[in-house]
Design an enzyme around this catalytic site. Structure first.
Site, mmCIF file in Angstrom:
data_model
loop_
_atom_site.group_PDB
_atom_site.id
_atom_site.type_symbol
_atom_site.label_atom_id
_atom_site.label_comp_id
_atom_site.label_asym_id
_atom_site.label_seq_id
_atom_site.Cartn_x
_atom_site.Cartn_y
_atom_site.Cartn_z
ATOM 1 N N THR A 115 0.837 -1.201 0.000
ATOM 2 C CA THR A 115 0.000 0.000 0.000
ATOM 3 C C THR A 115 0.874 1.254 0.000
ATOM 4 O O THR A 115 0.555 2.248 -0.657
ATOM 5 C CB THR A 115 -0.937 0.006 1.220
ATOM 6 O OG1 THR A 115 -1.723 -1.191 1.210
ATOM 7 C CG2 THR A 115 -1.869 1.210 1.185
ATOM 8 N N ASP B 140 -4.641 -3.124 -7.294
ATOM 9 C CA ASP B 140 -4.184 -3.774 -6.068
ATOM 10 C C ASP B 140 -4.793 -5.172 -5.969
ATOM 11 O O ASP B 140 -5.827 -5.453 -6.579
ATOM 12 C CB ASP B 140 -4.610 -2.911 -4.872
ATOM 13 C CG ASP B 140 -3.987 -3.380 -3.566
ATOM 14 O OD1 ASP B 140 -2.997 -4.139 -3.614
ATOM 15 O OD2 ASP B 140 -4.496 -2.984 -2.495
ATOM 16 N N GLU B 141 -4.153 -6.049 -5.194
ATOM 17 C CA GLU B 141 -4.657 -7.414 -4.963
ATOM 18 C C GLU B 141 -4.962 -8.117 -6.294
ATOM 19 O O GLU B 141 -5.997 -8.764 -6.467
ATOM 20 C CB GLU B 141 -5.917 -7.378 -4.088
ATOM 21 C CG GLU B 141 -5.740 -6.694 -2.749
ATOM 22 C CD GLU B 141 -4.930 -7.509 -1.751
ATOM 23 O OE1 GLU B 141 -4.415 -8.575 -2.130
ATOM 24 O OE2 GLU B 141 -4.809 -7.085 -0.586
ATOM 25 N N GLN C 258 -1.113 -15.293 -1.834
ATOM 26 C CA GLN C 258 -2.301 -14.878 -1.091
ATOM 27 C C GLN C 258 -3.565 -14.954 -1.955
ATOM 28 O O GLN C 258 -4.566 -14.304 -1.665
ATOM 29 C CB GLN C 258 -2.129 -13.460 -0.549
ATOM 30 C CG GLN C 258 -1.013 -13.343 0.480
ATOM 31 C CD GLN C 258 -0.936 -11.967 1.096
ATOM 32 O OE1 GLN C 258 -1.808 -11.561 1.857
ATOM 33 N NE2 GLN C 258 0.124 -11.235 0.787
ATOM 34 N N ARG D 32 -1.026 -12.828 9.340
ATOM 35 C CA ARG D 32 -1.788 -11.746 9.994
ATOM 36 C C ARG D 32 -1.161 -11.395 11.338
ATOM 37 O O ARG D 32 -1.433 -10.337 11.901
ATOM 38 C CB ARG D 32 -3.243 -12.174 10.240
ATOM 39 C CG ARG D 32 -4.100 -12.501 9.020
ATOM 40 C CD ARG D 32 -3.983 -11.469 7.937
ATOM 41 N NE ARG D 32 -2.983 -11.865 6.970
ATOM 42 C CZ ARG D 32 -2.500 -11.052 6.039
ATOM 43 N NH1 ARG D 32 -2.914 -9.799 5.962
ATOM 44 N NH2 ARG D 32 -1.576 -11.470 5.191
#
Length: 730
Positions: free
Chosen positions: A32, A218-219, A249, A599
């Site tokens: 980010t 993004d992603e 991911q 996480r």
């Protein structure tokens, strides 16, 4: 833009602005930060106009975070307005141009409940038995068609064997016709219709592909075929496309995400550069080592080596409980200790699990311990009945052609337009080609229902038209309040005067607060309704949370916590039993495990149970295969040493009851004993060429037994004849 907060690879990704670029950003590697600095660099140093930059991500939360970071870096007036989710971006385009496709720009957006109502109507029309073919399953199949960028004319029912997909393919054109007649789109339509718009209108495509000189996604590992087509179309004028993601991911295959999009990006964009972000800023070395060891065994991945300058940290704690109650008690005890001894707030701790069903026992025990918690993915505010009812009233005032919303509230609260009258109305409209709202207006003239029912239909439409006129004269908040009162919705709740009705009235007051806030922010009523439709689970997480978070592993991506518990680390839950027969699904389970591990910033706890009651049955589970991938020197085992589980004395703010200390040791996961059947699913085997593996499927009899075995990288899944392969069962 030279920022001391960026490392060399991040700085390279910021400055590499021309041509296609793929940034492989490992977990916690500051992606980010790269995206926001790249946008600021384009605007401040390359003098690119803010509205020429398009940045797309997957959640409103992520988009909001990007906007806020950029506001802090550049002048507020220059902040780009085209930072949004895929769905919000497509909605914005469609609100301007969908008339090109034959829809009205005031189209409704159908949520899951609206879709379910419509699909049931379509099934009734097509004479499809909902007991044999569950409506939700057919909706899921249709969603899959749209995610794969398949329109009704592209789907041939005969290409499927008889079953749910066959029926869904038959129903797809009927369902789409129903949406069009109601001037409505579902969530998947927002994407696929936007792509169709660009394909059908060169003028519209040219306008936006020329406008957006620089596109960032993004992603990217979570994109489906439709989203990929959207990006390819928009980037064709300038070819300045930067995608950021991590194949490790990619965990949303079940909802259409295609990992091949990120794995094959360089093939589709031949001149693409690749930059890898491999320094992790989030987790301790031990957590990172555990996560990397699990996912490294996947075959379908881009090679990368994550590293960190952080401390080694605590070892990974593993607890094998007697049952699910013992597991929950253990977690609560550890959470209490983290809160009291390590001074962690409950909001800095998360409990993650593979399936929603696992949360029930955890919730029960947390309540007994009086530990505050927030369940992510529960019933959201805008899904509550009273909220959906009032929003349905508002929707038919704005869009009278929305028959799903109209049918929801035409007799709510009861006003004498019952099921029989409604069926006669629908039959009349089918004969005449009128919408339901138009049919209601004709009830007294054409007498297709009893006179009393006809008068009530006329009165209902008069109320709708009066409210539409009222809206022209008043604020939106006053309009909403008038809808609640004149429809008799709020008065009927006040007359009921129960605990539930009072709670619903409080929710309606909160809805008034929400529309007031939207007015203060300058958003139109249509924009407010759109935002209600686009809320996601991850957006519901409170940044100022003071409660322990419970959520599935699929819901946790994009979040981080000081301490994380992953419960149910058992073969059959993680990896899930449904993944054991297919290599792609099994590898996604590994990625899901990797996402859960990463996480955690400081402490990671893994638990499972020897026996577990779930789905109404008791199962004896073996430890998860993935535990074997964690290096033994960083895994610390705690055994259940006491004979009976303790019961908490008091709760929140008090110490956990005294119990016998647990034995702690470093270890490797023990292998399960062999079963009577030869080469059972889950058995450990060794092959002379491929090395160690696990049986994930078997077929045939003893003389002609074939097994699917998942071997460690780089071999992956292999189908072997036992009599020929000379497998050794451990």
């Amino acid at each position: 833009m030279n920022s001391p907060s960026l490392n060399d690879q991040q700085m390279e990704a910021v400055h590499c602005t021309e041509g296609p670029l793929i940034v492989i950003a490992g977990a916690g590697s500051g992606k980010t930060r790269v995206i926001t600095h790249r946008i600021a660099h384009l605007i401040l140093e390359r003098n690119i106009a803010p509205d020429q930059v398009l940045a797309i991500t997957f959640t409103n939360k992520a988009a909001g975070e990007m906007k806020e970071r950029i506001r802090q870096m550049i002048d507020l007036s220059q902040s780009p307005s085209w930072i949004s989710t895929f769905h919000s971006f497509c909605l914005r385009i469609l609100r301007r141009h969908i008339d090109t496709l034959g829809y009205s720009v005031d189209f409704a957006i159908y949520d899951s409940q609206d879709q379910l109502t419509l699909i049931k109507q379509c099934m009734k029309t097509a004479n499809i038995d909902k007991d044999s073919f569950p409506p939700r399953t057919l909706l899921s199949c249709i969603s899959g068609f749209k995610n794969d960028f398949l329109f009704p004319e592209n789907v041939d029912p005969d290409s499927f064997s008889y079953g749910n997909k066959y029926r869904a393919a038959e129903l797809y054109p009927i369902y789409q016709d129903g949406l069009r007649k109601n001037n409505a789109l579902d969530f998947d339509d927002l994407l696929i219709q936007c792509v169709r718009l660009f394909q059908n209108s060169q003028e519209v495509l040219d306008r936006y592909s020329r406008q957006f000189r620089y596109i960032l996604v993004d992603e990217f590992q979570d994109t489906n075929a439709t989203q990929y087509n959207l990006i390819k179309l928009l980037s064709q004028a300038h070819n300045n496309i930067c995608v950021v993601g991590d194949d490790d991911q990619s965990i949303y295959r079940w909802r259409g995400a295609n990992i091949e999009n990120i794995l094959n990006f360089e093939k589709d964009f031949a001149e693409a550069r690749t930059i890898k972000l491999e320094e992790n800023y989030r987790s301790t070395q031990n957590i990172l080592k555990a996560a990397s060891s699990v996912v490294a065994e996947n075959v379908s991945r881009k090679p990368k080596t994550l590293w960190t300058q952080n401390v080694d940290g605590d070892p990974i704690t593993y607890y094998r409980a007697r049952d699910e109650m013992d597991e929950a008690e253990y977690v609560c005890g550890k959470v209490q200790n983290l809160n009291q001894e390590d001074a962690l707030s409950f909001g800095e701790i998360a409990v993650l699990y593979r399936t929603n069903a696992q949360s029930r026992v955890m919730e029960d025990v947390l309540r007994r311990w009086q530990i505050p918690y927030q369940l992510v993915g529960g019933l959201k505010f805008y899904e509550r009945k009273e909220i959906k009812d009032i929003l349905s009233y508002v929707k038919i005032i704005l869009n009278p052609g929305d028959s799903i919303s109209l049918k929801r509230i035409v007799n709510v609260p009861p006003r004498g337009i019952g099921k029989t009258s409604l069926e006669k109305l629908e039959a009349y409209c089918a004969r005449t080609g009128l919408s339901l709202s138009e049919g209601l207006k004709q009830a007294e003239r054409d007498r297709f229902v009893a006179p009393a029912a006809a008068r009530k239909m006329t009165k209902f439409m008069e109320m709708v038209e009066d409210l539409a006129q009222y809206r022209e004269e008043k604020s939106e908040a006053d309009f909403f309040r008038a809808v609640m009162e004149r429809s008799n919705y709020a008065p009927s709740l006040r007359d009921e005067n129960s605990i539930e009705s009072r709670s619903r009235l409080e929710n309606l007051e909160e809805l008034i607060s929400a529309i007031q806030q939207a007015e203060e922010e300058g958003r139109s009523l249509q924009e407010f309704l759109d935002s209600c439709s686009l809320v996601a689970d991850a957006d519901a997480v409170d940044d100022e949370r003071g409660a322990l978070l419970l959520m599935t592993l699929h819901s946790c991506k994009g979040l981080e916590f000081r301490s994380v518990f992953i419960i149910g680390m058992e073969r059959g839950l993680l990896p899930h039993a449904s993944s054991m027969g297919e290599n792609a699904e099994y590898e996604e389970e590994r990625r899901l495990c990797y996402v859960g591990f990463t996480r955690a910033r400081e402490k990671l706890f893994l638990t499972n149970a020897r026996t577990r009651r779930i789905y109404g049955n008791t199962f004896n589970y073996q430890p998860s295969d993935f535990l074997e991938s964690v290096p033994g020197e960083i895994l610390q085992k705690e055994n259940a040493a006491y004979s009976e589980p303790p019961s908490p004395q008091g709760g929140y703010g008090r110490s956990r009851p005294t119990e016998e200390p647990k034995k702690t040791e470093s270890w490797q996961v023990s292998r399960p004993s062999n079963e009577d059947v030869a080469y059972p699913v889950g058995a450990r085997v060794v092959h002379a060429k491929f090395g160690p593996g696990v049986v994930i499927r078997r077929e045939g009899n003893e003389d002609d037994l074939k097994v699917d075995v998942f071997f460690k990288a780089p071999h992956g899944k292999k189908k072997l004849a036992v009599n020929i392969a000379k497998l050794i069962q451990l």
